[in-house]
Design a protein around this motif. Structure first.
Motif, PDB file in Angstrom:
ATOM      1  N   LEU A  10       4.238   4.800   2.411  1.00 53.86           N
ATOM      2  CA  LEU A  10       3.060   4.091   2.878  1.00 53.86           C
ATOM      3  C   LEU A  10       1.833   4.994   2.790  1.00 53.86           C
ATOM      4  CD1 LEU A  10       2.211   1.375   4.226  1.00 53.86           C
ATOM      5  CD2 LEU A  10       2.435   2.574   6.407  1.00 53.86           C
ATOM      6  N   VAL A  11       0.721   4.441   2.291  1.00 59.57           N
ATOM      7  CA  VAL A  11      -0.548   5.156   2.183  1.00 59.57           C
ATOM      8  C   VAL A  11      -1.549   4.488   3.121  1.00 59.57           C
ATOM      9  CG1 VAL A  11      -2.473   5.727   0.645  1.00 59.57           C
ATOM     10  CG2 VAL A  11      -0.116   5.838  -0.205  1.00 59.57           C
ATOM     11  N   GLY A  12      -2.306   5.290   3.851  1.00 56.95           N
ATOM     12  CA  GLY A  12      -3.366   4.737   4.684  1.00 56.95           C
ATOM     13  C   GLY A  12      -3.080   4.716   6.162  1.00 56.95           C
TER      14      GLY A  12
ATOM     15  N   ASP B 114      -2.538   3.815   9.789  1.00 56.15           N
ATOM     16  CA  ASP B 114      -2.896   2.609  10.543  1.00 56.15           C
ATOM     17  C   ASP B 114      -4.234   2.011  10.108  1.00 56.15           C
ATOM     18  OD1 ASP B 114      -0.630   2.533  12.102  1.00 56.15           O
ATOM     19  OD2 ASP B 114      -1.485   3.799  13.682  1.00 56.15           O
ATOM     20  N   ASP B 115      -4.860   2.578   9.075  1.00 53.34           N
ATOM     21  CA  ASP B 115      -6.175   2.129   8.609  1.00 53.34           C
ATOM     22  C   ASP B 115      -6.006   1.015   7.574  1.00 53.34           C
ATOM     23  OD1 ASP B 115      -8.660   1.817   7.380  1.00 53.34           O
ATOM     24  OD2 ASP B 115      -9.089   3.962   7.340  1.00 53.34           O
ATOM     25  N   VAL B 116      -6.289  -0.228   7.975  1.00 53.94           N
ATOM     26  CA  VAL B 116      -6.084  -1.368   7.083  1.00 53.94           C
ATOM     27  C   VAL B 116      -6.995  -1.297   5.866  1.00 53.94           C
ATOM     28  CG1 VAL B 116      -7.673  -2.978   8.237  1.00 53.94           C
ATOM     29  CG2 VAL B 116      -5.655  -3.867   7.043  1.00 53.94           C
ATOM     30  N   ALA B 117      -8.184  -0.740   5.994  1.00 51.00           N
ATOM     31  CA  ALA B 117      -9.077  -0.605   4.838  1.00 51.00           C
ATOM     32  C   ALA B 117      -8.493   0.396   3.837  1.00 51.00           C
ATOM     33  CB  ALA B 117     -10.474  -0.182   5.281  1.00 51.00           C
ATOM     34  N   ALA B 118      -7.956   1.512   4.324  1.00 55.60           N
ATOM     35  CA  ALA B 118      -7.326   2.498   3.442  1.00 55.60           C
ATOM     36  C   ALA B 118      -6.087   1.905   2.774  1.00 55.60           C
ATOM     37  CB  ALA B 118      -6.966   3.761   4.220  1.00 55.60           C
ATOM     38  N   GLN B 119      -5.313   1.126   3.516  1.00 60.31           N
ATOM     39  CA  GLN B 119      -4.154   0.456   2.916  1.00 60.31           C
ATOM     40  C   GLN B 119      -4.602  -0.510   1.831  1.00 60.31           C
ATOM     41  OE1 GLN B 119      -1.159  -1.279   5.408  1.00 60.31           O
ATOM     42  NE2 GLN B 119      -0.988   0.525   6.724  1.00 60.31           N
ATOM     43  N   THR B 120      -5.665  -1.260   2.090  1.00 61.15           N
ATOM     44  CA  THR B 120      -6.174  -2.225   1.112  1.00 61.15           C
ATOM     45  C   THR B 120      -6.645  -1.514  -0.147  1.00 61.15           C
ATOM     46  OG1 THR B 120      -6.796  -3.738   2.876  1.00 61.15           O
ATOM     47  CG2 THR B 120      -7.845  -4.078   0.739  1.00 61.15           C
ATOM     48  N   ARG B 121      -7.303  -0.384   0.010  1.00 64.23           N
ATOM     49  CA  ARG B 121      -7.749   0.406  -1.141  1.00 64.23           C
ATOM     50  C   ARG B 121      -6.540   0.804  -1.993  1.00 64.23           C
ATOM     51  NH1 ARG B 121     -10.545   3.325   1.711  1.00 64.23           N
ATOM     52  NH2 ARG B 121     -12.396   2.019   1.592  1.00 64.23           N
ATOM     53  N   GLN B 122      -5.444   1.224  -1.354  1.00 65.17           N
ATOM     54  CA  GLN B 122      -4.238   1.592  -2.097  1.00 65.17           C
ATOM     55  C   GLN B 122      -3.642   0.374  -2.807  1.00 65.17           C
ATOM     56  OE1 GLN B 122      -3.073   4.680  -2.636  1.00 65.17           O
ATOM     57  NE2 GLN B 122      -1.496   3.839  -3.992  1.00 65.17           N
ATOM     58  N   VAL B 123      -3.646  -0.771  -2.135  1.00 66.24           N
ATOM     59  CA  VAL B 123      -3.165  -2.008  -2.777  1.00 66.24           C
ATOM     60  C   VAL B 123      -3.943  -2.252  -4.071  1.00 66.24           C
ATOM     61  CG1 VAL B 123      -3.099  -4.526  -2.580  1.00 66.24           C
ATOM     62  CG2 VAL B 123      -2.266  -3.112  -0.695  1.00 66.24           C
ATOM     63  N   PHE B 124      -5.277  -2.161  -3.998  1.00 68.07           N
ATOM     64  CA  PHE B 124      -6.088  -2.444  -5.186  1.00 68.07           C
ATOM     65  C   PHE B 124      -5.936  -1.360  -6.256  1.00 68.07           C
ATOM     66  CE2 PHE B 124      -8.767  -5.342  -2.421  1.00 68.07           C
ATOM     67  CZ  PHE B 124      -8.199  -6.492  -2.956  1.00 68.07           C
TER      68      PHE B 124
ATOM     69  N   PRO C 275       0.823  -1.205   0.000  1.00 69.64           N
ATOM     70  CA  PRO C 275       0.000   0.000   0.000  1.00 69.64           C
ATOM     71  C   PRO C 275       0.865   1.267   0.000  1.00 69.64           C
ATOM     72  CG  PRO C 275       0.100  -0.882   2.214  1.00 69.64           C
ATOM     73  CD  PRO C 275       0.877  -1.820   1.336  1.00 69.64           C
ATOM     74  N   THR C 276       1.591   1.464  -1.095  1.00 71.46           N
ATOM     75  CA  THR C 276       2.501   2.603  -1.193  1.00 71.46           C
ATOM     76  C   THR C 276       2.155   3.461  -2.402  1.00 71.46           C
ATOM     77  OG1 THR C 276       4.078   1.260  -2.450  1.00 71.46           O
ATOM     78  CG2 THR C 276       4.425   1.417  -0.062  1.00 71.46           C
ATOM     79  N   ASP C 277       2.627   4.695  -2.375  1.00 69.74           N
ATOM     80  CA  ASP C 277       2.483   5.563  -3.538  1.00 69.74           C
ATOM     81  C   ASP C 277       3.661   5.327  -4.479  1.00 69.74           C
ATOM     82  OD1 ASP C 277       4.684   6.992  -2.509  1.00 69.74           O
ATOM     83  OD2 ASP C 277       3.462   8.674  -1.813  1.00 69.74           O
TER      84      ASP C 277
END
Length: 130
Positions: free
Chosen positions: A41-43, A45-55, A34-36
Motif C-alpha cells: 500500500l502507498v499513501g 492514511d492519506d486518501v489523496a496520496a493513495q489516489t495519486r498512486q492509483v492514477f 494504490p499499491t507499488d
C-alpha cells in the motif's frame, strides 16, 4: 478482437483477472489499487496520496494501450468515505486536465487490500489498434 493486458510495474492481480482488456476500440481497466509493484500500500492514511498512486498505476495501463487520460470515457470511484471526494478531486484534475469523463462515486464498507481508502476503474476509447 480481444486483448488482455498484464502490465509490467503493477503488482500481480490478487485474483483471476488481468489489468485491462481491450475489445475493439474500447479499453476496460480493472479496479486499480494504490499499491507499488510489490503489492505494498502507498499513501498510508492519506486518501489523496493513495489516489495519486492509483492514477500513476492507471497511467502505466494507459501507456501500454497507447492511450492517455484524455481517452478515458468513464471512471468508477470506490471510496470508504464518500466525504473524501473533496480530497481526491484536486488529484483527479491534475491527471485529467480539461478532460471530464463520466463518473460514478460509490461508497463501500471495505476494499480488497487492508488500508485501502480508494480504488478506481475506468473505460477508455482507443483510436486505433496497438
Amino acid at each position: 478482437m480481444r486483448q488482455e493486458f498484464r502490465i509490467e510495474g503493477l503488482a500481480p492481480p490478487i485474483s483471476h483477472y488481468c489489468d485491462a482488456v481491450r475489445f475493439g476500440d474500447m479499453l476496460f481497466i480493472a479496479g486499480i489499487p494504490p499499491t507499488d509493484r510489490d503489492g505494498r500500500l502507498v499513501g498510508g492514511d492519506d486518501v489523496a496520496a493513495q489516489t495519486r498512486q492509483v492514477f500513476e498505476n492507471m497511467k502505466l495501463v494507459l501507456d501500454a494501450a497507447g492511450a492517455g487520460f484524455g481517452d478515458i470515457l468513464k471512471v468508477t470511484v470506490y471510496l470508504l468515505d464518500v466525504n473524501d471526494r473533496t480530497k481526491i478531486n484536486p488529484v483527479r484534475k491534475q491527471y485529467f486536465g480539461n478532460a471530464r469523463p463520466a463518473s460514478t462515486l460509490i461508497g463501500v464498507r471495505e476494499l480488497a487490500i487492508p488500508g485501502m481508502k480508494v480504488e478506481i476503474e475506468a473505460i477508455a476509447g482507443l483510436r486505433s489498434p496497438k
